[in-house]
Design an enzyme around this catalytic site. Structure first.
Site, PDB file in Angstrom:
ATOM      1  N   ASP A   1      38.772  35.743  39.067  1.00 33.08           N
ATOM      2  CA  ASP A   1      39.986  35.155  38.502  1.00 33.08           C
ATOM      3  C   ASP A   1      39.767  33.694  38.131  1.00 33.08           C
ATOM      4  OD1 ASP A   1      41.477  37.539  38.800  1.00 33.08           O
ATOM      5  OD2 ASP A   1      41.791  37.087  40.923  1.00 33.08           O
TER       6      ASP A   1
ATOM      7  N   HIS B   1      37.002  37.923  33.272  1.00 33.77           N
ATOM      8  CA  HIS B   1      38.162  37.992  34.158  1.00 33.77           C
ATOM      9  C   HIS B   1      38.193  39.281  34.964  1.00 33.77           C
ATOM     10  CE1 HIS B   1      41.790  36.298  35.626  1.00 33.77           C
ATOM     11  NE2 HIS B   1      42.054  35.580  34.557  1.00 33.77           N
TER      12      HIS B   1
END
Length: 372
Positions: free
Chosen positions: A349, A345
């Site tokens: 995203d 992450h």
């Protein structure tokens, strides 16, 4: 004349190899080409074959000891011969020779390494030398189920997986691909693939091709995040996880984007065979930009793959299964392939990661696009 057997260099970046097991003892006869020892370096393990017919005159490096490439580990010759003598240790004032494992043990036990007489090649202090110099401790009986020794490969995997979880923000998302058309195409192509190329196409091959094409469309997934820098790669060096006895190897198929499906499939099988036989070179397990792992053969559907650092993504392939689904108002049987994507992450995203996985799914559900 006695023949010296040296620790081979398994790759450009290899600094040390470890003798994991001796298959012959000093004084035993060995045929040329016969395995005399097993060695390993990080996740590579291989056998060393005797370069000559004769008697093992001397074993210079004990099991569990690591030495640099080029170090003589044993000598083979006529039983009436003597092994070549090692040069004496260098005079005081010059750099002390000691293996990394020995130095670590000595430092942990607060032992003065200068007081230890090295018995390794060239007077090098070995792990055995340090252990011999340690004060004796009361011996305790290990528990019945305790495992006293862990292989170097297992230690390396444990360290890398711990590092991966501690130094990245990992998240896993899943999808299911309807591969009914793909399984039909697979059966149609395999007869030709077997006859013309002496191979067969597996679901891993199709998934690898679909992932490679998808990485070209979603380059943010083909990246790594290190030292607060995001590196996005133009090429696809595809890692394919291969299960081994007691461990795991991830050989790397370089420039997978340049390979058509059949060539990619042949590379995957070739590297998997090298991994199982312990013939992978160090350079062949380094530099991957994205990894695929398949646990379908073990009955696993969705799972949570752990990133292969420093990559930003790893795709898990689960067990394909049949299920009834409605298509255009009619109930019919479909083949479903579970997909699990773990991504970092920090590098990207959820939305772009989901878009990448959706593209993989689209390629698998429309298999003609994989061939073009």
């Amino acid at each position: 004349m006695a023949v010296e057997v040296v620790m081979p260099k398994l790759g450009m970046s290899m600094k040390e190899g470890i003798v994991s097991a001796w298959n012959k003892k000093a004084g035993e006869f060995v045929e040329k080409g016969e395995s005399i020892a097993s060695i390993n370096s990080e996740k590579i393990e291989m056998d060393i074959e005797s370069p000559a017919k004769g008697t093992v005159l001397e074993i210079k490096v004990p099991e569990g000891e690591g030495v640099p490439p080029g170090t003589v580990i044993c000598c083979i010759g006529d039983e009436s011969e003597k092994a070549p003598k090692e040069k004496q240790p260098k005079p005081a004032g010059e750099r002390l020779k000691i293996s990394p494992a020995a130095r670590k043990i000595a430092e942990g036990a607060n032992v003065d390494i200068h007081s230890i007489q090295g018995t390794g090649p060239g007077g090098r202090i070995t792990k055995a030398d340090v252990l011999k110099a340690l004060p004796e401790e009361p011996k305790t009986q290990p528990a019945e189920n305790d495992q006293q020794f862990v292989s170097t490969m297992r230690k390396t995997i444990a360290a890398r997986m711990t590092e991966s979880l501690q130094n990245s923000a990992q998240l896993t998302i899943t999808m299911k691909a309807d591969v009914t058309k793909l399984t039909v195409l697979q059966h149609q192509l395999n007869e030709t693939a077997k006859t013309k190329y002496d191979t067969k196409l597996t679901m891993t091959d199709f998934a690898a091709r679909a992932a490679t094409l998808s990485l070209l469309e979603h380059p943010e997934m083909n990246s790594s995040y290190q030292d607060e820098r995001l590196s996005v790669y133009e090429h696809v060096h595809l890692g394919i996880a291969a299960a081994l006895d007691g461990g795991l190897a991830v050989p790397v198929i370089r420039h997978a984007e340049r390979l058509p499906l059949i060539e990619l499939a042949k590379k995957i099988k070739w590297y998997a065979e090298k991994a199982r036989e312990g013939r992978l070179l160090h350079d062949e397990i380094e530099g991957s930009t994205f990894t695929i792992t398949n646990l379908g053969a073990y009955g696993v559907e969705h799972f949570t793959p752990i990133l292969n650092p420093p990559e930003a993504g790893i795709l898990g392939i689960g067990r394909m299964y049949e299920t009834p689904v409605y298509k255009e108002g009619e109930l019919c049987k479909s083949d479903i392939l579970p997909l699990s994507l773990t991504f970092d992450h920090r590098a990207l995203d959820g939305a772009p990661a989901a878009a990448f996985l959706s593209t993989v799914k689209t390629y698998l559900e429309n298999p003609a696009s994989i061939l073009l």
